[in-house]
Scaffold this motif. Structure first.
Motif, PDB file in Angstrom:
ATOM      1  N   GLY A 324     -18.200 -20.581  -7.866  1.00  0.00           N
ATOM      2  CA  GLY A 324     -17.609 -20.716  -6.544  1.00  0.00           C
ATOM      3  C   GLY A 324     -17.058 -22.113  -6.339  1.00  0.00           C
ATOM      4  N   ALA A 329      -9.438 -18.391  -4.220  1.00  0.00           N
ATOM      5  CA  ALA A 329      -9.834 -17.785  -5.490  1.00  0.00           C
ATOM      6  C   ALA A 329      -8.694 -16.972  -6.096  1.00  0.00           C
ATOM      7  N   HIS A 351     -14.999 -17.252  -5.027  1.00  0.00           N
ATOM      8  CA  HIS A 351     -15.645 -17.069  -6.327  1.00  0.00           C
ATOM      9  C   HIS A 351     -14.773 -16.263  -7.289  1.00  0.00           C
TER      10      HIS A 351
END
Length: 379
Positions: A324, A329, A351
């Motif tokens: 993370g 992401a 993440h």
């Protein structure tokens, strides 16, 4: 083809499904699947990225060729030789009658739920965890209950016990090492879960698909099987044995559990070819486990280097790393893909998950991600 559906019809898959009398709980659902893209570094589905060693290829080829000569006959329904080899591999004093096998650990889980869950019964797991668990439940017309984890993804005995006693599921699934977090369970969690499940006669399944990648000193629930007839430990040859294409999953449990699974398996469910390939791979376990050690080294390298980049990798006992600390992401995922590196988006904010690949693949991943972070201000 009928007048209702022509080749050039604009109907979507959903529209076509809506026209069929499928079960109500399947309507509007999506099938399981990860992107299947052809890129240089495919690090999204936790396969072993080392190819099968040539000596094992030759052994499998020889064994399959021999099996092919008898394909006019049904295979050994009890896959006796395979069960003996699997028991020997697992150790812990296990006997062949305690082993069951199927076409991947997916079919193993299906057999378990067909025998112990089903209509009017409940299956419980603890997200974020393997996304197939709800699908197994749905496929067997079982009710799925999503438990919870702590903020650090770790499961603790008192919390697991409280949730089992509250929901009283018929089957509870504990994933260790957990997918997608890579975190492993202490045996105290499994023991506590088993005791808590006694009041409701719940079957406790510990899914150890990534068990061979555990850190030194991390125990296996195989140690707890003796005297616990409602405990099942599931494994697979897809990961450590580089046999994802061979489809062989298995479990260890009390002999009466394997007797129960015979009631739901399809006739001759393991082909002679599958049995032959798996037996040959087990005969070369030492060579295949050497690749496991190489993968573990790259996994630990990923954790170290992502930490140095200022990200937050979760310590892993598997062949992958969840990390993370990403501001976007999806942007990171796309940058990696543009560089020929495919990792997994999981729907966990900030993440991504990456499979530990070969040294070259790992370098490609780390280099690409480093460039992305540099261009995006470190996140």
């Amino acid at each position: 083809m009928t007048t209702e559906q022509t080749a050039d019809s604009p109907s979507s898959t959903a529209d076509r499904l809506a026209a069929l009398p499928i079960r109500d709980e399947l309507r509007g659902q999506e099938p399981y699947g990860a992107p299947q893209l052809s890129v240089a570094a495919m690090l999204n589905v936790n396969e072993t990225t080392y190819g099968m060693p040539e000596e094992v290829v030759e052994a499998i080829t020889d064994r399959v060729r021999a099996a092919a000569r008898g394909l006019n006959r049904y295979p050994d329904r009890e896959f006796t030789a395979l069960r003996e080899k699997l028991a020997d591999f697992l150790g812990h004093g296990l006997a062949a009658e305690q082993i069951w096998a199927a076409n991947g650990s997916n079919e193993i889980m299906q057999h378990i739920l067909q025998a112990f869950a089903g209509p009017g019964r409940t299956v419980m797991a603890f997200p974020p965890t393997y996304s197939m668990y709800p699908l197994y439940a749905r496929g067997t017309n079982s009710r799925y209950v999503a438990g919870t984890r702590g903020e650090d993804f770790v499961q603790r005995p008192d919390d697991v016990v409280a949730q089992i006693r509250r929901h009283r599921p018929h089957v509870v699934i504990l994933c260790s090492p957990n997918n997608p977090t890579g975190t492993a369970l202490g045996l105290d969690v499994v023991e506590a879960a088993y005791e808590a499940a006694g009041d409701s006669q719940t079957m406790v399944v510990v899914d150890e698909a990534y068990g061979e990648f555990r850190q030194p000193g991390t125990p296996s629930a195989l140690e707890l099987l003796h005297g616990r007839p409602r405990l099942i430990v599931s494994r697979t040859m897809s990961k450590a044995f580089a046999l994802a294409g061979g489809r062989l999953g298995y479990l260890a449990a009390a002999p009466e559990v394997t007797d129960a699974l015979r009631l739901v398996r399809l006739p001759y469910h393991l082909s002679a070819i599958t049995q032959a390939a798996a037996e040959a791979a087990l005969d070369h376990a030492e060579a295949l486990m050497a690749n496991v050690e190489r993968i573990k080294a790259q996994r630990d390298r990923i954790v170290d280097e992502l930490t140095a980049m200022g990200l937050q990798p979760v310590p892993s006992d598997a062949n992958f790393v969840l990390f993370g600390g990403l501001a976007d992401a999806h942007a990171a995922w796309q940058h990696l893909l543009d560089d020929g590196v495919l990792v997994r988006e999981l729907g966990i904010a900030g993440h991504l998950r990456v499979t530990a690949g070969t040294e070259e693949e790992t370098s490609a991943f780390l280099g690409s991600l480093g460039r992305h972070l540099a261009a995006s201000g470190g996140r």
